[in-house]
Design a protein around this motif. Structure first.
Motif, PDB file in Angstrom:
ATOM      1  N   ALA A 189       0.790  -1.239   0.000  1.00  0.00           N
ATOM      2  CA  ALA A 189       0.000   0.000   0.000  1.00  0.00           C
ATOM      3  C   ALA A 189       0.819   1.285   0.000  1.00  0.00           C
ATOM      4  N   GLN A 190       2.153   1.199   0.109  1.00  0.00           N
ATOM      5  CA  GLN A 190       2.980   2.416   0.046  1.00  0.00           C
ATOM      6  C   GLN A 190       3.179   2.810  -1.418  1.00  0.00           C
ATOM      7  N   ILE A 191       2.743   3.998  -1.761  1.00  0.00           N
ATOM      8  CA  ILE A 191       2.788   4.464  -3.141  1.00  0.00           C
ATOM      9  C   ILE A 191       3.687   5.695  -3.248  1.00  0.00           C
ATOM     10  N   ASP A 192       4.607   5.677  -4.210  1.00  0.00           N
ATOM     11  CA  ASP A 192       5.431   6.850  -4.503  1.00  0.00           C
ATOM     12  C   ASP A 192       4.757   7.599  -5.658  1.00  0.00           C
ATOM     13  N   ARG A 204       2.921   7.953   0.031  1.00  0.00           N
ATOM     14  CA  ARG A 204       1.712   7.894   0.841  1.00  0.00           C
ATOM     15  C   ARG A 204       1.205   6.451   0.908  1.00  0.00           C
ATOM     16  N   VAL A 205       0.461   6.159   1.966  1.00  0.00           N
ATOM     17  CA  VAL A 205      -0.184   4.861   2.113  1.00  0.00           C
ATOM     18  C   VAL A 205      -1.612   5.002   1.591  1.00  0.00           C
ATOM     19  N   ILE A 206      -1.959   4.189   0.619  1.00  0.00           N
ATOM     20  CA  ILE A 206      -3.301   4.192   0.041  1.00  0.00           C
ATOM     21  C   ILE A 206      -3.965   2.857   0.386  1.00  0.00           C
ATOM     22  N   ILE A 207      -4.928   2.914   1.301  1.00  0.00           N
ATOM     23  CA  ILE A 207      -5.611   1.701   1.755  1.00  0.00           C
ATOM     24  C   ILE A 207      -6.973   1.612   1.071  1.00  0.00           C
TER      25      ILE A 207
END
Length: 407
Positions: A189-192, A204-207
């Protein structure tokens, strides 16, 4: 010829800010913003203005609800004559029995951020913002959307309010609410966002939370989303040069002057909205010029933390444990645009030495991928803050398109 009717998904945006997430969803035209909830007045005013001016939502003043999300029952049922928030019919009435497909939002991130924990004497362990996700999930449980999108900083993956990992708290509450998220948040879920056309290093973490009764094979669907669906929207890295180099230059002037009741040290930006220079002292301008010229010349004397701290002491007579300055690199993405930018811009110095200044509101907005027709109508400080807190609309637009494949 048969008419094709496009299905629109009903969306609720909570912790909406000035609308970075909802802006991306609006761009897709597949989503209908039913309501947005935000408690800070400048952000609400900006979001209403944007929805009205750009997206032609004439009842935006009613759809954007200014209220404390922790008062969830009142938020549902409505309230009257609150000294701070006035009166409103509430979400139940506004939704008017419409089914809700998606809830989007991210609780304020200061309590999860590493910077926030460093600045707070108690490591943010008792900060109320650690528990705002509970209010978020109360709303999810009430309206039972098909899925939800929860955005936050990577620091949430290591936060332990009360000694319990926040990810454990969140996961337990989400599962009890009838939803499922990816098992390994750190891995998936960690997105650059710099990989998605945002000219900025912003992780950011996108859940994504899926309703269990609608997605019985949720883990498989989520893995496919993170590994295959969302990555389809990646694009080549964008640089600071591509983002801001065409904006009018703002040069230092020989004599400071007053315009509109404000003091200026630089020329003004003409007709470009929000492209106004901050006031800088002669000493600060000298520092900015030294640092930018160092990069332009290729000497790169001031690229280490120690050399930057040493320059700070030399120029100001003060000492600091962390280096204060950072010049944006023309041919790289910017460093992260933070809400802290409203206090000072020392870590976001314009790369053109001749301009000897920090970035403007419009430059910050460009680096966050807000369109130029997104006019920020509050004070410069409030504008910097809401831009720094926002999800970049270019990424949220791609996210909205990826979410469409799940719906």
């Amino acid at each position: 010829m048969r008419n094709i009717i496009m299905v629109q998904y009903n969306v609720l945006d909570i912790f909406a800010g000035c609308g970075g997430l909802s802006e991306g969803f609006e761009r897709q035209k597949k989503y209908n913003l039913v309501a947005a909830v935000e408690w800070e007045k400048p952000q609400v005013q900006n979001l209403i203005n944007r929805l009205n001016q750009k997206w032609n939502i004439k009842d935006a003043y009613n759809k954007v609800i200014r209220f404390d999300i922790q008062r969830t029952e009142e938020l549902f049922q409505g309230w009257e004559n609150d000294p701070k928030y006035g009166s409103h019919e509430g979400l139940n009435s506004l939704l008017n029995k419409k089914s809700l497909d998606v809830i989007i939002g991210g609780p304020p991130c200061q309590a999860y951020s590493m910077a926030g924990r460093i600045r707070d004497g108690n490591g943010m362990k008792e900060d109320y913002r650690n528990y705002l996700f509970e209010s978020y999930l109360t709303i999810v449980r009430r309206y039972r959307p098909r899925l939800f999108v929860f955005e936050n900083v990577p620091g949430m993956l290591s936060a332990k309010p009360g000694g319990t990992p926040v990810t454990e708290l969140i996961k337990n509450e989400i599962e009890k609410s009838g939803y499922e998220i990816i098992n390994d948040l750190k891995k998936f879920a960690q997105i650059d966002m710099s990989e998605y056309g945002v000219p900025q290093k912003r992780k950011r973490v996108i859940i994504i939370g899926l309703r269990k009764d609608l997605y019985p094979n949720a883990q498989q669907v989520l893995e496919d989303f993170y590994l295959n669906i969302l990555p389809r929207f990646k694009e080549p890295v964008k640089t600071v040069r591509e983002a801001i180099s065409d904006l009018p230059p703002l040069y230092p002037v020989k004599e400071e002057y007053i315009s509109g009741g404000k003091k200026y040290s630089h020329s003004l930006g003409g007709k470009m909205h929000n492209h106004m220079p901050r006031y800088h002292s002669k000493r600060d301008m000298q520092i900015f010029r030294i640092l930018a010229e160092d990069l332009e010349s290729g000497i790169c004397k001031f690229t280490s933390s120690e050399s930057l701290k040493s320059l700070y002491t030399q120029m100001t007579g003060k000492t600091s444990n962390v280096h204060k300055y950072h010049v944006l690199r023309w041919d790289k993405p910017s460093n992260t645009i933070p809400a802290h930018l409203y206090k000072d811009g020392l870590r976001h110095i314009h790369p053109d030495a001749a301009q000897a200044r920090t970035i403007t509101v419009r430059e910050a907005a460009r680096l966050q991928t807000f369109d130029d027709d997104f006019e920020f109508i509050s004070s410069a400080g409030d504008n910097y803050k809401m831009i720094g807190n926002a999800v970049p609309p270019k990424f949220s637009s791609k996210l909205a398109e990826a979410v469409d494949s799940l719906l």
